[in-house]
Design a protein around this motif. Structure first.
Motif, PDB file in Angstrom:
ATOM      1  N   THR A 526       0.867  -1.166   0.000  1.00 60.15           N
ATOM      2  CA  THR A 526       0.000   0.000   0.000  1.00 60.15           C
ATOM      3  C   THR A 526       0.906   1.220   0.000  1.00 60.15           C
ATOM      4  OG1 THR A 526      -1.850   1.108   1.100  1.00 60.15           O
ATOM      5  CG2 THR A 526      -0.171   0.146   2.508  1.00 60.15           C
ATOM      6  N   GLY A 527       0.447   2.330  -0.574  1.00 57.50           N
ATOM      7  CA  GLY A 527       1.329   3.485  -0.665  1.00 57.50           C
ATOM      8  C   GLY A 527       0.581   4.763  -0.982  1.00 57.50           C
ATOM      9  N   TYR A 528       1.289   5.877  -0.790  1.00 59.23           N
ATOM     10  CA  TYR A 528       0.746   7.210  -1.064  1.00 59.23           C
ATOM     11  C   TYR A 528       1.816   8.043  -1.745  1.00 59.23           C
ATOM     12  CZ  TYR A 528      -0.532  12.082  -0.269  1.00 59.23           C
ATOM     13  OH  TYR A 528      -0.793  13.421  -0.443  1.00 59.23           O
ATOM     14  N   LEU A 561       0.574  -6.630   7.043  1.00 61.29           N
ATOM     15  CA  LEU A 561      -0.638  -7.339   7.433  1.00 61.29           C
ATOM     16  C   LEU A 561      -0.452  -8.848   7.305  1.00 61.29           C
ATOM     17  CD1 LEU A 561      -3.577  -7.206   8.326  1.00 61.29           C
ATOM     18  CD2 LEU A 561      -4.250  -6.983   5.909  1.00 61.29           C
ATOM     19  N   LEU A 562       0.204  -9.292   6.216  1.00 53.54           N
ATOM     20  CA  LEU A 562       0.443 -10.716   6.038  1.00 53.54           C
ATOM     21  C   LEU A 562       1.353 -11.268   7.134  1.00 53.54           C
ATOM     22  CD1 LEU A 562       0.957 -10.946   2.161  1.00 53.54           C
ATOM     23  CD2 LEU A 562      -1.079 -11.550   3.490  1.00 53.54           C
ATOM     24  N   PHE A 586       6.464 -13.861   0.994  1.00 50.16           N
ATOM     25  CA  PHE A 586       6.052 -12.499   0.666  1.00 50.16           C
ATOM     26  C   PHE A 586       7.095 -11.497   1.146  1.00 50.16           C
ATOM     27  CE2 PHE A 586       3.983 -13.694   4.662  1.00 50.16           C
ATOM     28  CZ  PHE A 586       4.359 -12.659   5.516  1.00 50.16           C
ATOM     29  N   ALA A 587       7.204 -10.397   0.396  1.00 57.07           N
ATOM     30  CA  ALA A 587       8.166  -9.342   0.722  1.00 57.07           C
ATOM     31  C   ALA A 587       7.621  -8.478   1.848  1.00 57.07           C
ATOM     32  CB  ALA A 587       8.445  -8.497  -0.512  1.00 57.07           C
ATOM     33  N   ASN A 622       9.942 -10.353   7.282  1.00 48.99           N
ATOM     34  CA  ASN A 622       9.930 -11.548   6.441  1.00 48.99           C
ATOM     35  C   ASN A 622      10.922 -11.478   5.282  1.00 48.99           C
ATOM     36  OD1 ASN A 622       8.414 -14.088   6.420  1.00 48.99           O
ATOM     37  ND2 ASN A 622       7.786 -13.490   4.348  1.00 48.99           N
ATOM     38  N   ALA A 623      11.710 -10.416   5.195  1.00 51.54           N
ATOM     39  CA  ALA A 623      12.610 -10.249   4.053  1.00 51.54           C
ATOM     40  C   ALA A 623      13.987  -9.782   4.499  1.00 51.54           C
ATOM     41  CB  ALA A 623      12.020  -9.250   3.054  1.00 51.54           C
ATOM     42  N   LYS A 624      15.011 -10.267   3.821  1.00 53.58           N
ATOM     43  CA  LYS A 624      16.376  -9.845   4.066  1.00 53.58           C
ATOM     44  C   LYS A 624      16.867  -8.863   3.008  1.00 53.58           C
ATOM     45  CE  LYS A 624      17.517 -14.284   6.207  1.00 53.58           C
ATOM     46  NZ  LYS A 624      18.349 -15.512   6.108  1.00 53.58           N
TER      47      LYS A 624
END
Length: 774
Positions: A526-528, A561-562, A586-587, A622-624
């Motif tokens: 999500t973004g703005y 959220l995930l 997921f990233a 969840n990401a490196k």
């Protein structure tokens, strides 16, 4: 290559010598007894009266200069011979004839400058004119002596119309007239316009600023002015001798005409060709043959409401709302007067012209990915009124091909192909469940739903990218654009990787690159984003006519959220300690960017543009590592132009031939560019760029790439160069040549500072692009 370079250098030298010779004879075409206007200068003894603000009153200016230094076009003109051969005609056409001094224009300029300074409140100011000649050249000087200014001693109002007098009393806090202010005619006129705008927002439909004037009495023996603002009564015509109060109008009936012909603009409302009508919520809607917009859409975009007091802002908002509807080509609003029980009222007619509902376009383009040339073609279908609510439906298919060079390994082919399809639908309203219609109308946002699918086939691997998005876009006062991506889901899937490709990485001990960049991945973000341009629509040929600036900011996050759901539900992690959805990790990251650009206009031919940008993306949870598509790259036509695209950094990392390694999580860019108009449609530029990218962690395959506060400033790359642009009105074609000045990939002084030891074949980069770099 060296022979061609030496020949090109020789021709350049010849051209420079020719210009120098022409400059020596810059008065070649100046008649005897006349003078070339060589320079015009304005001097002011008062810092409040700036010479730059007075140059607009000059009737005559010297020949234009490239980069404010060289009168190149005059010299080109002087290179022509006196006969009318084709060569001489061409030189005269692209050059500028000498600007011959005109004494009458100089005196007129003196008078205009004097009047302008008087209007600023310096009623006793004098402007003297002097000239200096040398051979056939003349320099012109204007010297402004302002004297003491006149100031406002008191402010009074002479308004017989009691209703208007009451409105101005209620609005007195916003007046531009202040006691002890300079007696500035420009401020007085701005106050007339401000009052007019205020009354137009409060029912005074027929009011204009010509009803407002001033009486100024000078206090004897002083430079003090007693000021009286007077509002004249309303008159039906110039010959009307009976004064009346100005009418305050209310809106009576509002009607829609949906098949209006703009060529009937001079016709009466009754003469418009219609053959059917209906009523919706009390609003008559007239149309011909078939109504192409739903009645609710018409009424929801209306801001001029029956029973309300006339307000010019309601009219402007109605224009803006209907201007957003792609189903319409034009929108026009007309009013007719009517009387009802001694009350002045207006009937409103919203006249709409239908746009062409469907279109098909075909586009062919050349591609250049890190030096690999190719071509692409696309076909786009668009429907501008899909559900009779001005919804824009778009469907596009695209194919691309590139020939890959420098590929190491025994691959079956050296070709890159890409097939893509995308579709979207744009609703001219804010759509979200459970919201009231009043709230949706106030938002004035467009809702866009989109789907994309891309299949890429390279010699090393094949990749599929599928995405879906839900976003909102809206514009604020023609200068600020907002975009909110409520949900954007992307799925990256690699169905096949060449065994040769895997073997090469494993043999080089770089298997971790495969782990980071060549695995299936899910991105839910999500973004703005926010874009602001102070120039708004004040552009001439793609260029701001006054000083302006722009701001771009963006923030996005993914995976939060995930991650919370996976953690709460105790989802099993894979061997890399990652949560996965249906086996797909997921990233998770946060990314923010800020960009500022400013354009300073020196004169109508020259300007200086500044630019600075910063971005950072941080993986966590969840990401490196940041997904490859979200990482930063440096170099190229819109970055540090001494490097080709994706060929700089990170940090002091020296290229190993793998563009994947030349990506980072932090980006810093800064530029300064001097822009000048050359001749015809050509523009020139001189620029200096600086910047680089860095990683937030110390990755094994990118030594020297990590951002460190005590080192990063030593790793900033610097480039300089020249640019040539062609302004085709609708867009600008740009050619930039950049040279490396500081190269952070090397430590020895000779290689670290190529500015001192340039090597054209090593340090030069050529760029072709469309549009300004910033």
């Amino acid at each position: 290559m060296s022979h061609r370079m030496s020949r090109g250098f020789r021709y350049t030298l010849y051209f420079i010598v020719a210009l120098l010779l022409a400059s020596c004879s810059s008065t070649k075409y100046v008649p005897d007894g006349a003078y070339l206007l060589d320079d015009v200068k304005i001097h002011s003894d008062n810092k409040q009266v700036k010479p730059s603000n007075l140059r607009m009153f000059l009737r005559q200016n010297p020949n234009s200069k490239w980069f404010s230094l060289i009168k190149t076009q005059l010299y080109v003109y002087n290179l022509s011979g006196r006969d009318s051969t084709r060569w001489n005609r061409m030189l005269r056409r692209i050059g500028d004839a000498p600007e011959i001094y005109n004494a009458q224009d100089a005196v007129r300029s003196q008078e205009e400058i004097t009047k302008a300074v008087h209007n600023m409140g310096y009623m006793e100011a004098t402007v003297s004119l002097t000239t200096k000649t040398k051979k056939k050249k003349l320099k012109l000087y204007y010297n402004v002596v302002t004297g003491q200014p006149y100031r406002v001693n008191s402010i009074d109002y002479d308004i017989d119309d009691k209703a208007i007098a009451g409105y101005l009393r209620n609005d007195s806090a916003n007046t531009l007239l202040k006691k002890n202010m300079l007696f500035d005619v420009n401020v007085l006129d701005n106050e007339r316009q401000r009052i007019t705008n205020y009354l137009l927002r409060n029912g005074y439909y027929k009011f204009n600023k010509d009803y407002i004037d001033y009486v100024a009495d000078t206090v004897s023996g002083t430079r003090r002015v007693d000021l009286t603002l007077h509002i004249e009564p309303y008159r039906e015509s110039r010959t009307d001798t009976v004064p009346k109060d100005h009418y305050q109008y209310k809106i009576n009936d509002v009607s829609f005409v949906t098949d209006y012909d703009v060529f009937q603009s001079s016709a009466t409302i009754g003469g418009i060709n219609i053959n059917d009508s209906l009523h919706y919520n009390g609003y008559p809607i007239f149309y011909k043959d078939k109504l192409y917009l739903r009645p609710k859409v018409l009424v929801n975009n209306l801001r001029v409401l029956p029973g309300s007091t006339y307000n010019v802002r309601d009219v402007e908002r109605t224009y803006s709302n209907f201007g957003r509807l792609s189903a319409l080509k034009y929108a026009n609003i007309r009013f007719t007067e009517t009387q009802e029980n001694d009350s002045a009222k207006l009937n409103c007619y919203v006249l709409l012209t239908k746009n062409k509902p469907k279109s098909m376009s075909f586009e062919v383009e050349g591609t250049n990915s890190a030096g690999d040339l190719g071509a692409a073609a696309s076909v786009t279908y668009q429907h501008r009124n899909l559900f009779k609510g001005s919804e824009i439906f778009m469907f596009k298919v695209r194919g691309a091909y590139e020939a890959i060079t420098g590929l190491k390994g025994n691959y079956l082919s050296n070709n890159y192909t890409e097939y893509a399809a995308e579709t979207s639908i744009n609703f001219p309203s804010f759509l979200f469940p459970f919201l009231s219609s009043d709230f949706r109308q106030k938002m004035r946002a467009n809702t866009e739903l989109g789907l994309q699918y891309t299949y890429q086939l390279r010699p090393e691997f094949s990749r599929t990218i599928a995405s879906a998005s839900w976003s909102y876009k809206w514009t604020q006062r023609q200068r600020a654009q907002h975009r909110y991506d409520l949900l954007d889901i992307s799925y990256l899937y690699l169905p096949w990787i060449s065994s040769e490709f895997v073997k090469n990485y494993e043999e080089n001990g770089q298997k971790y690159i495969l782990e980071y960049n060549y695995k299936n991945q899910l991105i839910v973000r999500t973004g703005y984003s926010y874009n602001y341009n102070s120039a708004g629509t004040a552009l001439v040929n793609n260029t701001p006519v006054n000083d302006s600036y722009s701001i771009r900011a963006n923030i996005e996050s993914a995976g939060n959220l995930l991650y919370l759901l996976s953690s709460a539900l105790n989802v099993h992690q894979n061997k890399d300690n990652e949560y996965a959805i249906l086996g797909i990790p997921f990233a998770q990251y946060i990314k923010g960017e800020f960009d500022y650009a400013r354009n300073v206009v020196i004169d109508y031919r020259n300007s200086v543009a500044f630019h600075a940008g910063f971005g950072v993306a941080i993986p966590y949870g969840n990401a490196k590592v940041i997904p490859f598509e979200k990482r930063y790259f440096s170099g190229g036509a819109n970055s540090v132009r001494g490097w080709t695209v994706r060929n700089l950094g990170p940090g002091s990392f020296k290229s190993d031939g793998n563009l994947l390694n030349q990506s980072g999580d932090i980006k810093l860019d800064a530029s300064i560019e001097y822009r000048t108009k050359l001749f015809w449609k050509f523009l020139g530029a001189v620029f200096v760029d600086a910047g680089n990218i860095w990683t937030v962690r110390d990755y094994e395959n990118q030594p020297g790439g990590k951002f460190e506060f005590n080192k990063f400033y030593k790793q900033i790359a610097v480039a300089y160069g020249l640019g040539l642009r062609m302004d085709l009105d609708f867009f600008i074609i740009r050619f930039d040549g950049g040279m490396k000045a500081v190269n952070p990939a090397y430590t020895t002084q000779r290689e670290h500072y190529p500015f001192l030891h340039p090597d054209f074949s090593r340090d030069f980069a050529f760029h072709f692009a469309v549009g300004f770099p910033f």
